[in-house]
Scaffold this motif. Structure first.
Motif, PDB file in Angstrom:
ATOM      1  N   TYR A 237       0.836  -1.202   0.000  1.00 57.94           N
ATOM      2  CA  TYR A 237       0.000   0.000   0.000  1.00 57.94           C
ATOM      3  C   TYR A 237       0.873   1.256   0.000  1.00 57.94           C
ATOM      4  CZ  TYR A 237      -3.637   3.326   1.326  1.00 57.94           C
ATOM      5  OH  TYR A 237      -4.501   4.403   1.360  1.00 57.94           O
ATOM      6  N   ALA A 238       1.970   1.223   0.761  1.00 56.42           N
ATOM      7  CA  ALA A 238       2.880   2.371   0.778  1.00 56.42           C
ATOM      8  C   ALA A 238       3.492   2.603  -0.599  1.00 56.42           C
ATOM      9  CB  ALA A 238       3.983   2.160   1.812  1.00 56.42           C
ATOM     10  N   LEU A 239       3.831   1.513  -1.296  1.00 53.94           N
ATOM     11  CA  LEU A 239       4.355   1.654  -2.653  1.00 53.94           C
ATOM     12  C   LEU A 239       3.289   2.212  -3.590  1.00 53.94           C
ATOM     13  CD1 LEU A 239       6.425  -1.638  -3.077  1.00 53.94           C
ATOM     14  CD2 LEU A 239       7.201   0.630  -2.337  1.00 53.94           C
ATOM     15  N   ALA A 240       2.037   1.783  -3.387  1.00 55.79           N
ATOM     16  CA  ALA A 240       0.943   2.306  -4.211  1.00 55.79           C
ATOM     17  C   ALA A 240       0.777   3.808  -3.976  1.00 55.79           C
ATOM     18  CB  ALA A 240      -0.357   1.571  -3.888  1.00 55.79           C
ATOM     19  N   GLU A 241       0.908   4.246  -2.722  1.00 59.60           N
ATOM     20  CA  GLU A 241       0.825   5.675  -2.426  1.00 59.60           C
ATOM     21  C   GLU A 241       1.909   6.444  -3.165  1.00 59.60           C
ATOM     22  OE1 GLU A 241      -1.016   6.457   1.935  1.00 59.60           O
ATOM     23  OE2 GLU A 241       0.969   5.538   1.919  1.00 59.60           O
ATOM     24  N   GLN A 242       3.105   5.898  -3.173  1.00 59.74           N
ATOM     25  CA  GLN A 242       4.203   6.571  -3.856  1.00 59.74           C
ATOM     26  C   GLN A 242       3.997   6.577  -5.363  1.00 59.74           C
ATOM     27  OE1 GLN A 242       7.937   4.882  -2.570  1.00 59.74           O
ATOM     28  NE2 GLN A 242       7.889   6.028  -0.652  1.00 59.74           N
ATOM     29  N   THR A 289      11.448   4.959  -7.740  1.00 57.38           N
ATOM     30  CA  THR A 289      12.700   4.556  -7.088  1.00 57.38           C
ATOM     31  C   THR A 289      13.285   5.684  -6.247  1.00 57.38           C
ATOM     32  OG1 THR A 289      13.182   3.018  -8.890  1.00 57.38           O
ATOM     33  CG2 THR A 289      15.017   3.649  -7.460  1.00 57.38           C
ATOM     34  N   ALA A 290      13.386   6.865  -6.818  1.00 57.95           N
ATOM     35  CA  ALA A 290      13.984   7.991  -6.097  1.00 57.95           C
ATOM     36  C   ALA A 290      13.134   8.356  -4.879  1.00 57.95           C
ATOM     37  CB  ALA A 290      14.139   9.197  -7.021  1.00 57.95           C
ATOM     38  N   LEU A 291      11.797   8.351  -5.031  1.00 60.40           N
ATOM     39  CA  LEU A 291      10.914   8.689  -3.923  1.00 60.40           C
ATOM     40  C   LEU A 291      11.024   7.644  -2.814  1.00 60.40           C
ATOM     41  CD1 LEU A 291       8.717  10.434  -2.683  1.00 60.40           C
ATOM     42  CD2 LEU A 291       7.025   9.169  -4.044  1.00 60.40           C
ATOM     43  N   PHE A 292      11.125   6.370  -3.182  1.00 64.57           N
ATOM     44  CA  PHE A 292      11.273   5.305  -2.189  1.00 64.57           C
ATOM     45  C   PHE A 292      12.515   5.532  -1.342  1.00 64.57           C
ATOM     46  CE2 PHE A 292      13.169   1.312  -0.843  1.00 64.57           C
ATOM     47  CZ  PHE A 292      12.125   0.646  -0.250  1.00 64.57           C
ATOM     48  N   HIS A 293      13.633   5.771  -1.990  1.00 65.97           N
ATOM     49  CA  HIS A 293      14.884   5.921  -1.241  1.00 65.97           C
ATOM     50  C   HIS A 293      14.915   7.231  -0.455  1.00 65.97           C
ATOM     51  CE1 HIS A 293      16.881   2.293  -2.587  1.00 65.97           C
ATOM     52  NE2 HIS A 293      16.434   2.523  -3.802  1.00 65.97           N
ATOM     53  N   ARG A 294      14.291   8.275  -0.991  1.00 71.75           N
ATOM     54  CA  ARG A 294      14.218   9.537  -0.232  1.00 71.75           C
ATOM     55  C   ARG A 294      13.382   9.345   1.033  1.00 71.75           C
ATOM     56  NH1 ARG A 294      12.895  12.483  -4.115  1.00 71.75           N
ATOM     57  NH2 ARG A 294      10.649  12.797  -3.801  1.00 71.75           N
ATOM     58  N   LEU A 325      33.078   4.494   5.806  1.00 72.81           N
ATOM     59  CA  LEU A 325      31.752   5.060   5.628  1.00 72.81           C
ATOM     60  C   LEU A 325      31.024   5.104   6.966  1.00 72.81           C
ATOM     61  CD1 LEU A 325      29.697   5.996   3.391  1.00 72.81           C
ATOM     62  CD2 LEU A 325      28.822   3.652   3.444  1.00 72.81           C
ATOM     63  N   ARG A 326      30.368   6.196   7.233  1.00 74.14           N
ATOM     64  CA  ARG A 326      29.560   6.318   8.450  1.00 74.14           C
ATOM     65  C   ARG A 326      28.402   5.324   8.402  1.00 74.14           C
ATOM     66  NH1 ARG A 326      26.833  12.133   9.950  1.00 74.14           N
ATOM     67  NH2 ARG A 326      25.916  11.617  11.993  1.00 74.14           N
ATOM     68  N   ASP A 327      28.131   4.675   9.520  1.00 69.22           N
ATOM     69  CA  ASP A 327      27.075   3.666   9.556  1.00 69.22           C
ATOM     70  C   ASP A 327      25.683   4.291   9.392  1.00 69.22           C
ATOM     71  OD1 ASP A 327      28.854   1.596   9.932  1.00 69.22           O
ATOM     72  OD2 ASP A 327      28.727   1.666  12.125  1.00 69.22           O
ATOM     73  N   ALA A 328      24.757   3.466   8.907  1.00 69.25           N
ATOM     74  CA  ALA A 328      23.331   3.824   8.781  1.00 69.25           C
ATOM     75  C   ALA A 328      23.120   5.095   7.970  1.00 69.25           C
ATOM     76  CB  ALA A 328      22.688   3.971  10.166  1.00 69.25           C
ATOM     77  N   LEU A 329      23.949   5.300   6.973  1.00 66.74           N
ATOM     78  CA  LEU A 329      23.883   6.534   6.189  1.00 66.74           C
ATOM     79  C   LEU A 329      22.890   6.433   5.034  1.00 66.74           C
ATOM     80  CD1 LEU A 329      25.400   9.229   6.451  1.00 66.74           C
ATOM     81  CD2 LEU A 329      27.032   8.396   4.764  1.00 66.74           C
ATOM     82  N   GLU A 330      22.507   5.206   4.654  1.00 66.93           N
ATOM     83  CA  GLU A 330      21.621   5.002   3.497  1.00 66.93           C
ATOM     84  C   GLU A 330      22.174   5.720   2.267  1.00 66.93           C
ATOM     85  OE1 GLU A 330      18.847   3.224   2.825  1.00 66.93           O
ATOM     86  OE2 GLU A 330      18.876   2.260   4.784  1.00 66.93           O
ATOM     87  N   SER A 339      23.530  10.540  -2.673  1.00 62.55           N
ATOM     88  CA  SER A 339      22.474  10.955  -1.757  1.00 62.55           C
ATOM     89  C   SER A 339      22.608  10.165  -0.463  1.00 62.55           C
ATOM     90  CB  SER A 339      21.091  10.714  -2.370  1.00 62.55           C
ATOM     91  OG  SER A 339      20.916  11.472  -3.547  1.00 62.55           O
ATOM     92  N   THR A 340      22.496  10.855   0.662  1.00 66.46           N
ATOM     93  CA  THR A 340      22.632  10.217   1.967  1.00 66.46           C
ATOM     94  C   THR A 340      21.653  10.858   2.943  1.00 66.46           C
ATOM     95  OG1 THR A 340      24.220  11.737   2.999  1.00 66.46           O
ATOM     96  CG2 THR A 340      25.111  10.091   1.497  1.00 66.46           C
ATOM     97  N   ARG A 341      21.649  10.336   4.173  1.00 65.11           N
ATOM     98  CA  ARG A 341      20.809  10.915   5.213  1.00 65.11           C
ATOM     99  C   ARG A 341      21.324  12.260   5.699  1.00 65.11           C
ATOM    100  NH1 ARG A 341      19.205   5.306   8.373  1.00 65.11           N
ATOM    101  NH2 ARG A 341      17.116   5.158   7.450  1.00 65.11           N
ATOM    102  N   VAL A 342      22.502  12.658   5.278  1.00 65.02           N
ATOM    103  CA  VAL A 342      23.035  13.969   5.686  1.00 65.02           C
ATOM    104  C   VAL A 342      23.123  14.931   4.517  1.00 65.02           C
ATOM    105  CG1 VAL A 342      24.271  13.069   7.666  1.00 65.02           C
ATOM    106  CG2 VAL A 342      25.424  13.123   5.455  1.00 65.02           C
TER     107      VAL A 342
END
Length: 388
Positions: A237-242, A289-294, A325-330, A339-342
């Motif tokens: 459902y979340a993918l459908a929303e995106q 894809t870009a929206l999912f990862h963002r 690499l900093r952990d949990a950076l996605e 693109s990262t979490r920072v």
């Protein structure tokens, strides 16, 4: 899910593949003596968080008899230099706890380092965000009535014992906006039927519950402490929303879709077929894809970074400096953009081989990656120094 990680070594005994195929999102699972969790949390940790860390709401809730107390009943200012009014009042909390209230320490993945590290590793293995709460219940008390959660949970019994009564769902796989209170009567009726699981958890036991499974818990003859690791599952459902969001964004650039409906329009019938056709075409071409990862990057924070240690690494940078690499950076490299979490960084094509090497999570020397590139990534908070 990664083999040999915290899921298999600390939470289950049946193996990752069997858990993924037969249990994940499908049914409850009880694992006796899964692990010793003393390294994650304890009664001493509770006392420190409540009395010495200066925590504020909403990092703690207090409940009794199925209802929560107002924040003002257990918070107060902390005197000169700390007059913020919503800090935890340890004396007020002690009085409520001694009177039978349950303490709920929320978001421990942000406030207690061992739980934070564990939650981050589990989230990486599962591919879904993880939050952590602790429930501290006085002897013979029950914090919350029968209910279901809208996320999966792993319950880790830390200290004491607690009786758990589990019933099958009245609404399978509830979404975030489908809380148990919308089905209060159905939940109450289901709780009267024979339980799917009725057991007492002891320290080291783990209970997995998919979202929607009914549960209630009661401490036995001593104080009970358990951790709940909440798994905020991605859904179709979340993918459908995106997908719908991406399609609607594309229709903004369609002049015909932006056009005004005819004068005197009294309903959608004359236009809906055109709209449906354009929408279907936009859905067929939409790329989420870009929206999912963002969205995924926004669901968590990277591993802690010490500003002073980072400054020392920049100022002392040499070709022999070790970094990783900093952990949990996605982190995700798409074309010339990282693109990262920072935040994001653009690179010249000549830097891409070194950037990709830095993203492998291994330890590298600044000389191998390029001192200039490493300095830029250190300043951006993407790389961190490795202690020698």
């Amino acid at each position: 899910m990664e083999s040999g990680g915290v899921l298999e070594t600390r939470l289950i005994e049946i193996g990752r593949k069997r858990f993924a195929d037969d249990v994940w999102g499908r049914t409850a699972l009880l694992t006796r003596g899964a692990s010793d969790f003393a390294d994650l949390f304890s009664a001493a940790a509770v006392d420190e968080l409540v009395s010495r860390r200066g925590l504020r709401t909403p990092f703690l809730r207090v409940a009794k008899g199925g209802t929560t107390f107002p924040d003002s009943s257990f918070t107060s200012p902390a005197g000169v230099g700390a007059t913020i009014s919503d800090q935890l009042d340890d004396t007020a909390l002690w009085r409520k706890f001694s009177d039978g209230a349950t303490l709920v320490l929320q978001a421990l993945h942000r406030t207690w380092e061992p739980v934070s590290d564990f939650s981050s590793r589990l989230s990486t293995e599962l591919g879904h965000p993880v939050q952590a709460n602790a429930y501290i219940t006085p002897p013979q008390n029950r914090g919350f009535d029968d209910h279901y959660d809208v996320h999966d949970v792993f319950v880790l019994q830390i200290e004491g014992t607690k009786r758990w009564i589990i019933h099958e769902p009245v609404h399978t796989d509830p979404l975030r906006d489908q809380p148990w209170t919308d089905r209060r009567s159905a939940v109450a009726d289901a709780a009267k039927r024979e339980a799917y699981i009725d057991t007492v958890l002891e320290p080291g036991d783990v209970l997995y519950l998919p979202r929607g499974w009914l549960h209630a818990a009661q401490a036995q003859g001593e104080v009970s402490i358990h951790l709940t690791l909440g798994i905020h599952s991605w859904t179709r459902y979340a993918l459908a929303e995106q997908l719908a969001q991406a399609a609607l964004a594309a229709l903004c650039d369609d002049p015909e879709m932006r056009g005004t409906l005819p004068l005197g329009v009294d309903g959608p019938n004359g236009e809906i077929d055109v709209v449906r056709g354009r929408l279907a075409a936009a859905l067929a071409e939409a790329d989420t894809t870009a929206l999912f990862h963002r969205t995924r990057r926004g669901q968590g924070r990277p591993a802690p970074l010490g500003p002073l240690a980072q400054l020392a690494a920049v100022e002392g940078l040499s070709p022999k400096s070790a970094v990783r690499l900093r952990d949990a950076l996605e982190a995700r490299l798409e074309g010339l953009r990282l693109s990262t979490r920072v935040g994001w960084l653009d690179f010249p094509e000549a830097d891409l081989p070194s950037v990709m090497c830095a993203l492998d999570g291994e330890v590298h020397s600044a000389g191998d990656l390029g001192v200039g590139l490493v300095e830029r990534l250190l300043r951006a908070g993407v790389l961190v120094p490795v202690e020698q």
